[in-house]
Enzyme design. Structure first.
Site, PDB file in Angstrom:
ATOM      1  N   ASP A  14      -7.425   5.869  -1.719  1.00 55.87           N
ATOM      2  CA  ASP A  14      -7.146   4.629  -0.997  1.00 55.87           C
ATOM      3  C   ASP A  14      -6.667   3.542  -1.957  1.00 55.87           C
ATOM      4  O   ASP A  14      -7.367   3.198  -2.905  1.00 55.87           O
ATOM      5  CB  ASP A  14      -8.426   4.170  -0.293  1.00 55.87           C
ATOM      6  CG  ASP A  14      -8.220   2.927   0.554  1.00 55.87           C
ATOM      7  OD1 ASP A  14      -7.069   2.677   0.963  1.00 55.87           O
ATOM      8  OD2 ASP A  14      -9.206   2.205   0.799  1.00 55.87           O
ATOM      9  N   CYS A  52       0.814  -1.226   0.000  1.00 54.94           N
ATOM     10  CA  CYS A  52       0.000   0.000   0.000  1.00 54.94           C
ATOM     11  C   CYS A  52       0.844   1.270   0.000  1.00 54.94           C
ATOM     12  O   CYS A  52       0.529   2.228  -0.707  1.00 54.94           O
ATOM     13  CB  CYS A  52      -0.982  -0.003   1.162  1.00 54.94           C
ATOM     14  SG  CYS A  52      -0.266  -0.151   2.802  1.00 54.94           S
ATOM     15  N   HIS A  68      -6.277   0.337  -1.233  1.00 53.00           N
ATOM     16  CA  HIS A  68      -6.562  -0.988  -0.681  1.00 53.00           C
ATOM     17  C   HIS A  68      -7.698  -1.728  -1.386  1.00 53.00           C
ATOM     18  O   HIS A  68      -8.579  -2.319  -0.756  1.00 53.00           O
ATOM     19  CB  HIS A  68      -6.863  -0.867   0.816  1.00 53.00           C
ATOM     20  CG  HIS A  68      -5.711  -0.372   1.616  1.00 53.00           C
ATOM     21  ND1 HIS A  68      -5.460   0.980   1.789  1.00 53.00           N
ATOM     22  CD2 HIS A  68      -4.737  -1.031   2.261  1.00 53.00           C
ATOM     23  CE1 HIS A  68      -4.370   1.119   2.523  1.00 53.00           C
ATOM     24  NE2 HIS A  68      -3.916  -0.082   2.826  1.00 53.00           N
TER      25      HIS A  68
END
Length: 351
Positions: free
Chosen positions: A260, A77, A262
């Site tokens: 994000d 990430c 993820h």
């Protein structure tokens, strides 16, 4: 406690959120109490480059213990966040801050696709996951599937830059990159890039703003004010428990807004994959309270001349920003090892 924080952060991602306060996004202010301004901000936000976990990496990454992995899900990430921050710098350089995504940006040979191609999931792409992992292993001893913090990810980018200027797209040939891993910005390091023919320099400034949590009493006001600077290109950090995010805006005095990484999608191996995806775009901003911000951060700036850099240094050394940044003429000689500096990087944010 970390499990509880992680649960709260994940629930917050799925809660409906509509910007309804003043938003400062990469140097531009929007009054999102007004519908027209809110739509302008959302168009701005959706034009930022979103890079996420990928599966089906080819070739797969060789693991130190044997075997391979064909995905960075669960550990890549911060590398994806750093790619996004670098992509934002490239968009500013090539398309400008006023640019907004349009369908014509997906036409073959477009500047947008040239920028996106730097981050394809192949060993040939200038700043691919493959190359970042390889550099991390070479200079930092991080084996594939190891987690990177904001400092180690920035270091991997910095070491890749010179090679990328030779083999990468034309717009990289006169761009420099200065990475500051121990806090202060050293003027001589940036000026050297300009003296060597660079027309622009990207600065990655890595800091630790607290121990187990971010010291907001001391640093929030100064960090918040960075989002108003035209040279500011985003913040790589994470939440208080687990996840790395790319922060591009503030929402009132309470929250930051982020992209994000993820979510896992199939690997991008050629520009046609970017075209088929409809562009690397986030659907909506996600919100994180300042109180949940991780203390390990990397701030990106882009300067286009010596005078612009000098002006930025002056502004970083005044008001609340002087609590966050220190500017020195040149780097002093340390007795400690570089490895000691990296120990402060990879500790609070873990996948």
């Amino acid at each position: 406690m970390k499990q509880i924080h992680r649960m709260i952060d994940e629930i917050r991602k799925w809660m409906p959120f509509t910007p309804s306060s003043k938003v400062v996004c990469l140097g531009v202010t929007y009054d999102c109490n007004e519908e027209a301004a809110r739509e302008e901000f959302l168009e701005d936000f959706r034009s930022r480059v979103l890079l996420t976990y990928r599966s089906g990496l080819e070739p797969p990454l060789q693991l130190a213990a044997g075997g391979t992995t064909a995905s960075d899900s669960g550990w890549g990430c911060m590398l994806r966040v750093t790619q996004m921050m670098l992509a934002q710098c490239f968009v500013s350089l090539t398309l400008g801050r006023d640019w907004r995504f349009r369908e014509e940006d997906l036409k073959e040979g477009s500047t947008y696709l040239r920028v996106a191609s730097c981050f394809l999931d192949t060993p040939e792409a200038s700043f691919s996951l493959h190359r970042l992992v390889e550099m991390g292993q070479r200079i930092l001893g991080k084996e594939p599937s190891s987690w990177f913090g904001p400092t180690s990810a920035a270091q991997a980018v910095g070491h890749l830059f010179e090679a990328s200027k030779v083999a990468g797209p034309d717009f990289l040939k006169t761009v420099g990159c200065a990475v500051f891993v121990d806090g202060p910005i050293y003027k001589a390091s940036v000026m050297e890039h300009f003296d060597n023919g660079c027309t622009s320099v990207i600065l990655f400034v890595c800091r630790r703003l607290g121990l187990e949590s971010c010291n907001l009493d001391e640093y929030q006001q100064g960090l918040d004010s960075c989002f108003r600077l035209p040279e500011f290109q985003g913040l790589a950090s994470g939440n208080s428990s687990s996840s790395a995010h790319f922060f591009v805006a503030t929402h009132g005095e309470e929250s930051l807004l982020f992209l994000d990484p993820h979510v896992t999608h199939p690997a991008l191996q050629k520009p046609a994959d970017v075209i088929a995806s409809g562009g690397l775009r986030a659907e909506r901003p996600l919100r994180l309270p300042w109180t949940s911000l991780n203390p390990s951060i990397c701030v990106a700036f882009l300067v286009r001349s010596k005078s612009e850099f000098s002006s930025l240094c002056d502004r970083l050394c005044e008001g609340p920003r002087e609590q966050v940044f220190e500017v020195l003429e040149r780097q002093p000689t340390y007795n400690g090892s570089f490895d000691d500096l990296l120990e402060a990087d990879d500790l609070v944010v873990v996948n």
